[in-house]
Design an enzyme around this catalytic site. Sequence first.
Site, PDB file in Angstrom:
ATOM      1  N   LYS A 185     -28.179 129.118   9.336  1.00 30.81           N
ATOM      2  CA  LYS A 185     -27.272 128.807   7.540  1.00 30.81           C
ATOM      3  C   LYS A 185     -25.892 127.949   8.503  1.00 30.81           C
ATOM      4  CE  LYS A 185     -23.922 130.039   5.884  1.00 30.81           C
ATOM      5  NZ  LYS A 185     -22.866 128.418   5.679  1.00 30.81           N
ATOM      6  N   GLU A 261     -20.973 135.992  18.341  1.00 28.48           N
ATOM      7  CA  GLU A 261     -19.842 135.156  19.450  1.00 28.48           C
ATOM      8  C   GLU A 261     -18.926 134.861  18.411  1.00 28.48           C
ATOM      9  OE1 GLU A 261     -20.276 134.944  22.165  1.00 28.48           O
ATOM     10  OE2 GLU A 261     -22.007 135.455  23.026  1.00 28.48           O
ATOM     11  N   CYS A 296     -12.996 128.319  20.401  1.00 23.83           N
ATOM     12  CA  CYS A 296     -12.592 130.109  20.415  1.00 23.83           C
ATOM     13  C   CYS A 296     -12.155 130.065  21.557  1.00 23.83           C
ATOM     14  CB  CYS A 296     -14.454 130.489  19.964  1.00 23.83           C
ATOM     15  SG  CYS A 296     -15.446 129.761  21.444  1.00 23.83           S
ATOM     16  N   GLU A 395      -5.559 134.404  16.304  1.00 23.56           N
ATOM     17  CA  GLU A 395      -6.300 133.449  16.765  1.00 23.56           C
ATOM     18  C   GLU A 395      -5.773 131.950  15.225  1.00 23.56           C
ATOM     19  OE1 GLU A 395     -10.558 132.926  16.079  1.00 23.56           O
ATOM     20  OE2 GLU A 395     -10.402 131.745  17.755  1.00 23.56           O
TER      21      GLU A 395
HETATM   22  P1  NAD Z   1     -16.045 132.095   9.608  1.00 21.92           P
HETATM   23  O1  NAD Z   1     -16.085 133.868   9.418  1.00 21.92           O
HETATM   24  O2  NAD Z   1     -15.493 132.074   8.672  1.00 21.92           O
HETATM   25  O3  NAD Z   1     -17.798 131.453   9.404  1.00 21.92           O
HETATM   26  C1  NAD Z   1     -18.729 131.392   9.964  1.00 21.92           C
HETATM   27  C2  NAD Z   1     -20.115 131.341   9.337  1.00 21.92           C
HETATM   28  O4  NAD Z   1     -20.165 132.687   8.427  1.00 21.92           O
HETATM   29  C3  NAD Z   1     -20.058 130.562   8.377  1.00 21.92           C
HETATM   30  O5  NAD Z   1     -21.019 129.708   8.549  1.00 21.92           O
HETATM   31  C4  NAD Z   1     -20.135 130.765   7.312  1.00 21.92           C
HETATM   32  O6  NAD Z   1     -20.060 130.636   6.246  1.00 21.92           O
HETATM   33  C5  NAD Z   1     -20.854 132.232   7.578  1.00 21.92           C
HETATM   34  N1  NAD Z   1     -19.955 133.606   6.524  1.00 21.92           N
HETATM   35  C6  NAD Z   1     -18.940 133.183   6.257  1.00 21.92           C
HETATM   36  N2  NAD Z   1     -18.799 134.624   5.220  1.00 21.92           N
HETATM   37  C7  NAD Z   1     -20.241 135.063   5.223  1.00 21.92           C
HETATM   38  C8  NAD Z   1     -20.321 136.381   4.563  1.00 21.92           C
HETATM   39  N3  NAD Z   1     -19.896 137.051   4.102  1.00 21.92           N
HETATM   40  N4  NAD Z   1     -21.669 137.092   5.322  1.00 21.92           N
HETATM   41  C9  NAD Z   1     -22.694 135.313   6.229  1.00 21.92           C
HETATM   42  N5  NAD Z   1     -22.599 134.868   6.836  1.00 21.92           N
HETATM   43  C10 NAD Z   1     -20.773 134.369   6.228  1.00 21.92           C
HETATM   44  O7  NAD Z   1     -15.572 131.033  10.814  1.00 21.92           O
HETATM   45  P2  NAD Z   1     -15.434 130.263  10.756  1.00 21.92           P
HETATM   46  O8  NAD Z   1     -14.294 129.757   9.766  1.00 21.92           O
HETATM   47  O9  NAD Z   1     -16.604 129.068  10.474  1.00 21.92           O
HETATM   48  O10 NAD Z   1     -15.153 129.573  12.580  1.00 21.92           O
HETATM   49  C11 NAD Z   1     -14.124 129.596  13.500  1.00 21.92           C
HETATM   50  C12 NAD Z   1     -13.895 131.145  14.247  1.00 21.92           C
HETATM   51  O11 NAD Z   1     -15.457 131.082  15.011  1.00 21.92           O
HETATM   52  C13 NAD Z   1     -13.172 131.128  15.088  1.00 21.92           C
HETATM   53  O12 NAD Z   1     -12.618 133.248  15.025  1.00 21.92           O
HETATM   54  C14 NAD Z   1     -14.235 130.858  16.589  1.00 21.92           C
HETATM   55  O13 NAD Z   1     -12.936 132.030  17.166  1.00 21.92           O
HETATM   56  C15 NAD Z   1     -15.444 130.957  16.135  1.00 21.92           C
HETATM   57  N6  NAD Z   1     -15.819 131.091  16.720  1.00 21.92           N
HETATM   58  C16 NAD Z   1     -16.372 131.841  18.200  1.00 21.92           C
HETATM   59  C17 NAD Z   1     -17.294 130.754  19.179  1.00 21.92           C
HETATM   60  C18 NAD Z   1     -17.607 132.312  19.898  1.00 21.92           C
HETATM   61  O14 NAD Z   1     -18.136 131.886  20.593  1.00 21.92           O
HETATM   62  N7  NAD Z   1     -17.359 133.026  20.593  1.00 21.92           N
HETATM   63  C19 NAD Z   1     -17.724 130.038  19.120  1.00 21.92           C
HETATM   64  C20 NAD Z   1     -17.008 128.964  18.206  1.00 21.92           C
HETATM   65  C21 NAD Z   1     -15.862 129.594  17.596  1.00 21.92           C
END
Ligand code: NAD
Length: 495
Positions: A185, A261, A296, A395
């Site tokens: 997804k 992650e 991230c 963040e």
């Molecule tokens: P997010 O948590 O809002 O969304 C990530 C994914 O989760 C999306 O596909 C979203 O649709 C899904 N999602 C949202 N709510 C959900 C729920 N209730 N149940 C299941 N899935 C759900 O994050 P974002 O804004 O898309 O990405 C940014 C974040 O990702 C930042 O915090 C960043 O640090 C992190 N990130 C971490 C790494 C790593 O390797 N540590 C790498 C890239 C990004």
Amino acid sequence: MTRKEAAPLPEFDGRALINGQRVSALSGHTFDCISPVDGRLLTRVARCAEADVDAAVGAARSAFEDCRWRGLAPLQRKRIMLRFADLLQAHGDELALTETLDMGKPIKYARALDVNSAANCIRWYGEAADKVYDEIAPTPATALALITREPMGVVGVIVPWNYPMIMAAWKIAPALVVGNSVVLKPSEKSPLTALRMAELALEAGIPPGVFSVVTGYGPEAGSPLALHMDVDCIAFTGSTRVGKQIHVMAGQSNIKRAWTELGGKSPNIVFADCPDLDKAVEAAVGSIFFNQGESCNAPSRLFVEAAIKDRFLQKALALVPAYAPGNPLDPATIMGAIVDQTQMNSVLRHIECGHKEGARLLCGGEQALRESGGFYVQPTVFDGVRNDMTIAREEIFGPVLSVLSFTDAAEVVRQANESVYGLQAAVWTRDINKAHGVARALRAGTVHVNQYDEDDITVPFGGFKQSGVGRDKSLHAMDKYTETKTTWIRIDSPV
Ligand code: NAD
């Protein structure tokens, strides 16, 4: 740049890809996929929900049970994965253009970094297919104990929007290569390249049902995947807020394996005896503004020893104008658009918070290129930041650098570690003892010494504390998608 000058858009297919077919959501619902470059509608994307996730998981389970993929010899799986990687490269220009239009990153990096890294990751794990051996335990001669790794079954993958292809590749490659079926997804903010990746996987020979993509919003399409009783493992990259919910959903349902992650607020510590100040300045500025700060592992907390802080900041501010946002489709642009209006507003709110809490704005701080219709923020630097301010704790995921100063090594390590996150960190010093001591003391999954750029598929990536559970990349990642089995075989008559 105005919207009127924009070139016609390519046509995108926003339907999900389930069991080898492009399909609309069963409800018929869609959502708008808007380009952050200029606010134009790219296409309408299938708004999948529980029933669509059920269909994808059902197809994945059938594919797993009838062994159409896991039953292939590792050499055959390897060949198909390598073909998949080649196809990603062959469609590199198209994928890079899609990524740039969908999430706003400069085309230069979408092509050179995102496409190449995703293809390289698929190729690297493909190569590993027939090179990783299982184990035989050193037991007495009356028995033989085989320790084998077996695919888990159906792996759900949920990824964010900042590096859509790379984040997907880091998970689907090790999960597929060991024989699992995968349901991916992608983020609702950047769904298009994942759909093309799944089409190219089919073209490469990954059988239908083995790799499906369900598009949609997190609570509607992500939660059913994380809660599904027939998903054996959920691999998530995204925010710490949602990551916590993923672990709860895994526990609430079938105790599926859950790997996360998550976010970061990485400290970058520059001592006065830094061996190359210009290089440290370039890394500090380049790494926070790369990908519009939407990384991230961006070093968003810069700790500079008081004795060199003024000189450091003077050099840093001289570099900032090069990061003025530009049209991401222009090959000269190095800072593009923020992924959407919601994220841009969140970044601007954090900047406002920095002002209110008493940090000193040195540059930027405003929305940029309003006339484009897209979402852009000026590269922003705050000085006089304290570690307890919101902009040092949360963040921001945008082009905002918080500068703090220090005089004492023990004190800066304490402050660097004073965060709920522990993804990455850096230390700059010519003193090997100090470098090693500080690197050891920093609570982070990766520590850089006198650089911030090195990265390779061969090394694990992930964090301590609330930056998540488990590691992507390297052979370690294959452990996340396999169960360990012990088989005891009695040996009756040793010779
Ligand atoms: P997010 O948590 O809002 O969304 C990530 C994914 O989760 C999306 O596909 C979203 O649709 C899904 N999602 C949202 N709510 C959900 C729920 N209730 N149940 C299941 N899935 C759900 O994050 P974002 O804004 O898309 O990405 C940014 C974040 O990702 C930042 O915090 C960043 O640090 C992190 N990130 C971490 C790494 C790593 O390797 N540590 C790498 C890239 C990004």
